[in-house]
Design an enzyme around this catalytic site. Structure first.
Site, PDB file in Angstrom:
ATOM      1  N   LYS A 269       1.238  -7.044   8.794  1.00 42.10           N
ATOM      2  CA  LYS A 269       1.492  -5.530   8.273  1.00 42.10           C
ATOM      3  C   LYS A 269       2.521  -4.754   8.838  1.00 42.10           C
ATOM      4  O   LYS A 269       2.272  -4.553   9.866  1.00 42.10           O
ATOM      5  CB  LYS A 269       0.085  -5.049   8.131  1.00 42.10           C
TER       6      LYS A 269
ATOM      7  N   ASP B 269     -10.880   6.918   3.856  1.00 51.74           N
ATOM      8  CA  ASP B 269      -9.895   6.502   2.889  1.00 51.74           C
ATOM      9  C   ASP B 269     -10.648   5.368   1.957  1.00 51.74           C
ATOM     10  O   ASP B 269      -9.719   4.650   1.438  1.00 51.74           O
ATOM     11  CB  ASP B 269      -8.623   6.148   3.064  1.00 51.74           C
TER      12      ASP B 269
ATOM     13  N   GLY C 215      -7.822 -13.749  -0.636  1.00 50.20           N
ATOM     14  CA  GLY C 215      -9.069 -12.724  -1.652  1.00 50.20           C
ATOM     15  C   GLY C 215      -8.412 -11.928  -2.446  1.00 50.20           C
ATOM     16  O   GLY C 215      -7.133 -11.989  -2.317  1.00 50.20           O
TER      17      GLY C 215
ATOM     18  N   GLY D  28       0.784  -1.041   0.059  1.00 51.21           N
ATOM     19  CA  GLY D  28      -0.007   0.075  -0.068  1.00 51.21           C
ATOM     20  C   GLY D  28       0.936   1.121  -0.010  1.00 51.21           C
ATOM     21  O   GLY D  28       2.154   1.204  -0.077  1.00 51.21           O
TER      22      GLY D  28
END
Length: 309
Positions: A126, A235, A196, A107
């Protein structure tokens, strides 16, 4: 953006003494932009010569950086050194036993890897990465964490953002389709692993207009529930919606959330809805008018604040 976890390459070579040294740099960065060698040695309970030798190795592995043109020899922790400290803490707590070297997500502010727990389960790990060439732009996304901070390192900001996302997931996971949080340490959030694909990664031809319309309805239904609970994503976009293998959705990346008690959340909610509707209209020709969708969200926003229209 960091493309691989350099800390994993160095990790097998690190000894307890190295983690003490790294911890000494980390803690003393609260007081110094460049931490004096003597302070690190004192914290790690080492003589200066031994501390300098270990710091030289850590520098070679990219975990610290050295500077000697400031009137003394000083060190800073790099993002890779911060990674090593977080991985060590999560491993010692029994959260993760291994982490892959390949990314599963990238990201604007973070890299995501697959981790394995001691029981063999997959988790998503993450690593938040604020700073670098786009630091000022990224700071604008997270202005709230900069309030009343006079001397704030990018590592510390990354930690605050990870903490904020973990808090959001903890609040929302019992009532909404978001990743379930597992643990948080420094700038790292560990959460459930879900098979996913982000909508942004899908080709326009991967979904029919009818399929895309069903997904948009699911996203709006879920987001309405979240707003009524009292939280605005701030966001929302096709980058932050995951379509699972089972055909369900997850809303991800909650580091920028605001509560509806914040007056700014109203305009940000409007923007979220507009961005979502525009993305589905542009990519899959799903026609849903803002004027038809917005009243329910405005009502939910007001209700969450204890207000009426």
């Amino acid at each position: 953006m960091v493309s691989k976890l350099l800390a994993l390459e160095a990790y097998p070579n690190l000894r307890d003494i190295d983690f003490r040294v790294l911890r000494g740099v980390e803690l003393n960065m609260r007081h110094h932009r460049w931490v004096p060698l003597e302070d690190i040695a004192r914290f790690a309970r080492l003589d200066v010569e031994t501390a300098s030798f270990r710091l030289g190795k850590l520098d070679n592995w990219g975990l610290v950086r050295r500077r000697s043109d400031i009137g003394y020899i000083g060190y800073q922790l790099t993002i890779h050194g911060y990674d090593a400290l977080a991985i060590r803490a999560l491993a010692r707590k029994g959260v993760v036993e291994a982490i892959s070297t390949a990314q599963i997500g990238v990201g604007k502010d973070a890299d995501v890897y697959v981790g394995i727990t001691p029981t063999g389960e997959k988790v998503a790990v993450k690593f938040n990465r604020i700073g670098g060439r786009t630091a000022s732009r990224k700071a604008a996304y997270h202005g709230d964490v900069f309030q009343d901070k006079h001397h704030t390192s990018w590592l510390y900001v990354s930690r605050l953002i990870a903490k904020k996302e973990y808090e959001a997931l903890t609040l929302l996971s019992p009532i909404a389709k978001v990743p379930k949080p597992v643990a948080w340490n420094r700038h790292v959030v560990v959460m459930e692993f879900v098979e996913g694909t982000e909508l942004a990664e899908m080709r326009d031809t991967d979904l029919t207009r009818e399929e895309a319309g069903r997904i948009l309805d699911l996203v709006l239904e879920e987001y309405l529930k979240i707003v009524r609970f009292g939280i605005v994503h701030s966001d929302m976009s096709e980058f932050n919606v995951v379509l699972t293998k089972e055909g369900d959705i997850l809303i991800i990346d909650w580091a920028q959330y605001l509560t509806t008690a914040n007056p700014e959340s109203f305009e940000l909610l409007k923007r979220d809805i507009t961005v979502l509707l525009n993305a589905f209209r542009r990519r899959w020709r799903v026609e849903k008018r803002f004027e038809d969708v917005w009243p329910n969200f405005e009502k939910a926003w007001l209700e969450s604040r204890g207000e009426r229209e």
